[in-house]
Scaffold this motif. Structure first.
Motif, PDB file in Angstrom:
ATOM      1  N   HIS A   1       0.857  -1.192   0.000  1.00 40.21           N
ATOM      2  CA  HIS A   1       0.000   0.000   0.000  1.00 40.21           C
ATOM      3  C   HIS A   1       0.891   1.240   0.000  1.00 40.21           C
ATOM      4  CE1 HIS A   1      -3.580  -2.446   1.140  1.00 40.21           C
ATOM      5  NE2 HIS A   1      -2.659  -3.189   1.718  1.00 40.21           N
TER       6      HIS A   1
ATOM      7  N   TRP B   1       0.749   6.496   6.536  1.00 38.63           N
ATOM      8  CA  TRP B   1       0.416   5.471   7.503  1.00 38.63           C
ATOM      9  C   TRP B   1       0.198   6.018   8.913  1.00 38.63           C
ATOM     10  CZ3 TRP B   1      -0.444   0.386   6.525  1.00 38.63           C
ATOM     11  CH2 TRP B   1      -0.103  -0.075   5.243  1.00 38.63           C
TER      12      TRP B   1
ATOM     13  N   ASP C   1      -6.010  11.358   7.806  1.00 36.53           N
ATOM     14  CA  ASP C   1      -7.342  11.560   7.248  1.00 36.53           C
ATOM     15  C   ASP C   1      -8.401  10.974   8.183  1.00 36.53           C
ATOM     16  OD1 ASP C   1      -8.113   8.633   6.000  1.00 36.53           O
ATOM     17  OD2 ASP C   1      -5.957   9.053   5.907  1.00 36.53           O
TER      18      ASP C   1
ATOM     19  N   THR D   1      -8.988   7.044   8.238  1.00 34.99           N
ATOM     20  CA  THR D   1      -7.953   6.277   8.933  1.00 34.99           C
ATOM     21  C   THR D   1      -8.050   6.465  10.439  1.00 34.99           C
ATOM     22  OG1 THR D   1      -6.484   6.393   7.015  1.00 34.99           O
ATOM     23  CG2 THR D   1      -5.472   5.904   9.135  1.00 34.99           C
TER      24      THR D   1
ATOM     25  N   THR E   1      -3.974   2.611   6.873  1.00 38.25           N
ATOM     26  CA  THR E   1      -3.888   3.595   5.800  1.00 38.25           C
ATOM     27  C   THR E   1      -5.185   3.564   5.008  1.00 38.25           C
ATOM     28  OG1 THR E   1      -2.557   4.371   3.915  1.00 38.25           O
ATOM     29  CG2 THR E   1      -2.843   2.007   4.123  1.00 38.25           C
ATOM     30  N   ALA E   2      -5.586   4.718   4.470  1.00 42.49           N
ATOM     31  CA  ALA E   2      -6.773   4.827   3.616  1.00 42.49           C
ATOM     32  C   ALA E   2      -8.005   4.189   4.258  1.00 42.49           C
ATOM     33  CB  ALA E   2      -6.500   4.195   2.258  1.00 42.49           C
ATOM     34  N   GLY E   3      -8.160   4.378   5.552  1.00 40.03           N
ATOM     35  CA  GLY E   3      -9.350   3.896   6.244  1.00 40.03           C
ATOM     36  C   GLY E   3      -9.365   2.430   6.596  1.00 40.03           C
ATOM     37  N   THR E   4      -8.211   1.739   6.481  1.00 35.28           N
ATOM     38  CA  THR E   4      -8.159   0.302   6.749  1.00 35.28           C
ATOM     39  C   THR E   4      -6.965  -0.033   7.639  1.00 35.28           C
ATOM     40  OG1 THR E   4      -9.142  -0.203   4.600  1.00 35.28           O
ATOM     41  CG2 THR E   4      -7.982  -1.989   5.701  1.00 35.28           C
TER      42      THR E   4
END
Length: 369
Positions: free
Chosen positions: A12, A16, A51, A54, A79-82
């Motif tokens: 990814h 992070w 964000d 995340t 990262t990126a909501g996961t």
């Protein structure tokens, strides 16, 4: 430390969130306290620039730890909501640690999750042995071996027939010790245990120890207990800690010896960030050595999305390495990413002396001179 389990992180692009959640403290109000900690960690990440998705994913993962019986804690990498990876810790981090950056902050894992050698404990007596696996996260049965059951006891008589019987007893002991050693060797190969602990009377322990393959002798220790006396967790923890210290000391000794140039002026080890980055880009690092908290570990370097895109100066990533938007990162995290990508290993030198080596706290043993 084998770094293979970190591979999913580098699939990814990031940035992070890296959180080391401490679950070692427990009181009646622990669930409420952990809910508040989850909120605090989420806010800290937001303040550092993470964000919203995340932050929310990390908060949810920490909320899930409210009723956790984890003895030490978990690392959360999102990262990126996961949340991509959440390995358990084997040492409590001493409070929650929060980091937001271009790369996952994996360096603390060397100290908090890296030195957890699995122990294979053998409870030895004259008739056989029971095996168990012991690690920071618990104990499990690992089988048993039964040797010859008769004769196993000597007599006090001195006549010829009794001396003949005692010789048979001796043969039984020798036979059983060899069978135990063989079974223990097979069990070690199957479980990949890093440390063997022999428990039993002096003679029985020693007989088994002597019959183990030579390659297992350096990782085998003896405990002065009767075969029916189970080792306490504290004793196993101490044996595991001693083993980890020995391994770190041996690696540092190898590193110091490898710094000496050969007849052609080449060395088998490097230290200092510039030399380490060059070795990483050439895929020459066999084992990365990190002294936690040392100045070079925190030093800022520049990275791109590819593990080979790392440099001391921003322009070195942007121009020669072809990354138009390089990002700053910690040197230890950038070098660990390179180590993962090239199947290298890494070790914490927190307990190894001398404390001033490697220079700056980062070094590496190389694959070739």
């Amino acid at each position: 430390m084998d770094l293979e389990f970190l591979n999913p992180l580098y699939e990814h692009p990031g940035p992070w969130a890296s959180v080391y959640a401490d679950t070692s403290r427990r009181t009646e109000s622990t669930p409420d306290e952990r809910s508040l900690e989850a909120l605090s960690v989420s806010r800290t990440l937001a303040e550092q620039g993470a964000d919203e998705a995340t932050c929310r994913a990390v908060r949810t993962a920490m909320e899930d730890l409210r009723h956790s019986t984890e003895p030490f804690g978990r690392a959360l990498f999102a990262t990126a909501g996961t949340v991509v990876l959440d390995p358990p810790l084997t040492v409590a981090p001493g409070g929650d640690q929060v980091h937001w950056g271009a790369l996952p902050h994996t360096a603390p894992l060397l100290e908090l999750a890296g030195e957890d050698p699995v122990c294979l404990v053998a409870y030895v007596d004259r008739r056989g042995a029971d095996f168990e696996l012991r690690a920071a996260r618990g104990t499990q049965d690992a089988g048993a071996v039964a040797g010859r059951q008769w004769p196993v006891h000597r007599t006090a008589s001195s006549d010829w027939s009794e001396r003949h019987f005692q010789l048979r007893v001796e043969n039984t002991w020798e036979h059983n010790a060899a069978e135990i050693a063989d079974a223990l060797t097979v069990c070690q190969e199957e479980t990949r245990a890093e440390l063997l602990i022999l428990v039993g009377d002096d003679r029985q322990r020693r007989a088994v120890h002597e019959r183990l393959p030579q390659r297992l002798h350096p990782q085998t220790v003896e405990a002065a207990h009767g075969a029916t006396s189970r080792l306490l967790d504290e004793e196993v923890d101490q044996a595991r800690a001693d083993h980890a210290r020995r391994r770190a000391a041996e690696d540092l000794e190898r590193f110091l010896a490898a710094l000496a140039p050969d007849e052609e002026g080449r060395t088998g080890a490097v230290e200092g960030v510039p030399a380490l980055i060059e070795a990483a880009r050439e895929h020459r690092i066999a084992e990365l050595l990190v002294r936690p908290g040392a100045p070079d570990a925190r030093r800022e370097v520049w990275v791109g999305p590819d593990p080979d895109q790392l440099a001391v100066r921003r322009t070195e990533v942007k121009e020669p390495l072809g990354e138009p938007e390089p990002q700053p990162a910690r040197a230890d995290d950038a070098l660990l990413r390179s180590a993962v990508a090239t199947d290298a290993e890494a070790r914490s030198l927190a307990t190894a002396r001398p404390l001033d080596s490697p220079v700056g706290g980062l070094g590496a043993l190389l694959r070739w001179r």
